[in-house]
Design a protein around this motif. Structure first.
Motif, PDB file in Angstrom:
ATOM      1  N   ARG A 119      39.043  42.516  32.680  1.00 13.78           N
ATOM      2  CA  ARG A 119      39.440  43.813  32.148  1.00 13.78           C
ATOM      3  C   ARG A 119      39.249  43.906  30.635  1.00 13.78           C
ATOM      4  N   HIS A 120      39.040  42.777  29.993  1.00  9.07           N
ATOM      5  CA  HIS A 120      38.837  42.769  28.546  1.00  9.07           C
ATOM      6  C   HIS A 120      37.361  42.883  28.153  1.00  9.07           C
ATOM      7  N   ILE A 121      36.464  42.953  29.144  1.00  5.37           N
ATOM      8  CA  ILE A 121      35.054  43.188  28.842  1.00  5.37           C
ATOM      9  C   ILE A 121      34.907  44.606  28.303  1.00  5.37           C
ATOM     10  N   GLY A 179      33.855  48.128  27.841  1.00  6.15           N
ATOM     11  CA  GLY A 179      33.208  49.090  28.732  1.00  6.15           C
ATOM     12  C   GLY A 179      33.430  48.826  30.206  1.00  6.15           C
ATOM     13  N   ALA A 180      34.303  47.870  30.523  1.00  4.39           N
ATOM     14  CA  ALA A 180      34.544  47.536  31.931  1.00  4.39           C
ATOM     15  C   ALA A 180      35.320  48.644  32.639  1.00  4.39           C
ATOM     16  N   ASN A 181      34.861  49.015  33.813  1.00  2.00           N
ATOM     17  CA  ASN A 181      35.554  49.962  34.686  1.00  2.00           C
ATOM     18  C   ASN A 181      35.809  49.250  36.006  1.00  2.00           C
ATOM     19  N   ILE A 182      37.035  48.792  36.193  1.00  2.00           N
ATOM     20  CA  ILE A 182      37.368  47.960  37.349  1.00  2.00           C
ATOM     21  C   ILE A 182      38.005  48.802  38.447  1.00  2.00           C
ATOM     22  N   LYS A 183      37.496  48.628  39.655  1.00  2.00           N
ATOM     23  CA  LYS A 183      38.045  49.330  40.814  1.00  2.00           C
ATOM     24  C   LYS A 183      38.424  48.324  41.894  1.00  2.00           C
ATOM     25  N   PHE A 184      39.625  48.479  42.437  1.00  2.00           N
ATOM     26  CA  PHE A 184      40.031  47.709  43.606  1.00  2.00           C
ATOM     27  C   PHE A 184      39.634  48.514  44.836  1.00  2.00           C
ATOM     28  N   VAL A 185      38.840  47.904  45.693  1.00  2.00           N
ATOM     29  CA  VAL A 185      38.262  48.604  46.840  1.00  2.00           C
ATOM     30  C   VAL A 185      38.586  47.839  48.113  1.00  2.00           C
ATOM     31  N   ILE A 228      35.976  33.534  33.138  1.00  2.00           N
ATOM     32  CA  ILE A 228      35.618  33.198  31.750  1.00  2.00           C
ATOM     33  C   ILE A 228      34.132  32.854  31.672  1.00  2.00           C
ATOM     34  N   TYR A 229      33.663  32.083  32.630  1.00  2.00           N
ATOM     35  CA  TYR A 229      32.246  31.733  32.713  1.00  2.00           C
ATOM     36  C   TYR A 229      31.399  32.991  32.856  1.00  2.00           C
ATOM     37  N   LEU A 230      31.859  33.930  33.676  1.00  2.00           N
ATOM     38  CA  LEU A 230      31.140  35.174  33.906  1.00  2.00           C
ATOM     39  C   LEU A 230      31.065  36.018  32.639  1.00  2.00           C
ATOM     40  N   VAL A 231      32.160  36.125  31.913  1.00  2.00           N
ATOM     41  CA  VAL A 231      32.159  36.875  30.655  1.00  2.00           C
ATOM     42  C   VAL A 231      31.171  36.245  29.672  1.00  2.00           C
ATOM     43  N   ASP A 232      31.133  34.920  29.626  1.00  2.00           N
ATOM     44  CA  ASP A 232      30.180  34.230  28.765  1.00  2.00           C
ATOM     45  C   ASP A 232      28.750  34.632  29.119  1.00  2.00           C
ATOM     46  N   LYS A 233      28.459  34.700  30.414  1.00  2.00           N
ATOM     47  CA  LYS A 233      27.117  35.058  30.864  1.00  2.00           C
ATOM     48  C   LYS A 233      26.778  36.512  30.552  1.00  2.00           C
ATOM     49  N   ALA A 267      33.002  36.530  23.257  1.00  4.01           N
ATOM     50  CA  ALA A 267      33.759  37.435  24.127  1.00  4.01           C
ATOM     51  C   ALA A 267      34.555  36.642  25.155  1.00  4.01           C
ATOM     52  N   ALA A 268      33.956  35.576  25.692  1.00  2.00           N
ATOM     53  CA  ALA A 268      34.640  34.741  26.674  1.00  2.00           C
ATOM     54  C   ALA A 268      35.830  34.030  26.044  1.00  2.00           C
ATOM     55  N   LYS A 269      35.634  33.499  24.827  1.00  2.00           N
ATOM     56  CA  LYS A 269      36.718  32.811  24.141  1.00  2.00           C
ATOM     57  C   LYS A 269      37.858  33.769  23.803  1.00  2.00           C
TER      58      LYS A 269
END
Length: 236
Positions: free
Chosen positions: A24-26, A28-34, A160-165, A171-173
């Motif tokens: 959620r800290h990325i 521009g992230a728009n998170i949806k629970f589906v 965290i790994y995904l944010v790094d990628k 951003a990950a840190k």
């Protein structure tokens, strides 16, 4: 960035919420629970609930698809053709498709992980081979666009790994620091490969206790284990 977290009855909440607190800290992230049908979703503990505002019929694409795991309910999801076909559809648009715990078994059931190294919860990891994936006991594994994480808490590491990628090391840190993720466990028993056999047996009993909360799937789990044992004996 469209991030879809697929949720379902019987899921393990930390599998979804742990990564959510990172993702959620990325910017521009728009998170949806589906979920399959929108509405209230009950955890495997039977104590915690989430409200899904979207059904899978309303979502046709995403940048990131995250599939959490569960104690036993993944058995239902991995046999649900509507869910599997939806995952395949969403996967065509994703930059990354990721899983936590037994969520990898749901993804493997689509055939998308065939021939790929894949991890999962230590108790269920061998089920991956049934779908052509290569069970591998690592905490986080990346194979192309797919990232799979081991049991429950590994979802935070994966996120965290995904944010790094996706956004880079800084951003990950920053996301890691925001939740003060600095694990220093009291005991060195969080890895199946190094855990004491007595502790493994105790943990298995706890898993079985939770699994029996959903009796409709308990027999299916037992039969699945029997089939795996038979196949293992045939191979030996």
């Amino acid at each position: 960035m469209e991030i879809i977290i697929y949720i379902y009855n019987g899921m393990t909440m930390l599998d979804a919420i742990g990564p959510y607190e990172i993702l959620r800290h990325i910017e521009g992230a728009n998170i949806k629970f589906v979920s399959k049908q929108k509405g209230e979703i009950m955890a495997d503990s039977h104590f915690v609930h989430l409200n899904s505002k979207y059904g899978i019929d309303e979502i046709s694409k995403a940048d990131i698809l995250l599939i959490p795991g569960s104690t036993i309910a993944f058995l239902r999801e991995m046999k649900d053709d509507k869910v599997l076909n939806w995952i395949i559809k969403i996967n065509k648009s994703t930059q990354k498709t990721v899983t936590v715990c037994t969520g990898s078994i749901i993804l493997a059931a689509t055939g998308l992980l065939k021939g790929k190294k894949t991890t999962s919860h230590w108790k269920s990891i061998n089920l991956l081979a049934e779908f052509g994936a290569i069970p591998t006991r690592d905490r986080v594994i990346e194979e192309g666009k797919y990232i799979t994480a081991a049991g429950v808490s590994a979802g935070i590491d994966m996120a965290i790994y995904l944010v790094d990628k996706m956004k880079g090391e800084k951003a990950a840190k920053a996301a890691q620091l925001l939740i003060e993720y600095d694990p220093k466990p009291m005991y060195n028993s969080g890895n199946y490969l190094t855990a004491n056999k007595e502790i493994i047996k105790m943990s298995e009993k706890l898993l079985e206790r939770d699994a029996k909360k959903d009796l409709s799937l308990w027999d299916l789990l037992i039969n699945t284990r029997r089939l795996l044992k038979l196949k293992n004996n045939e191979c030996n």
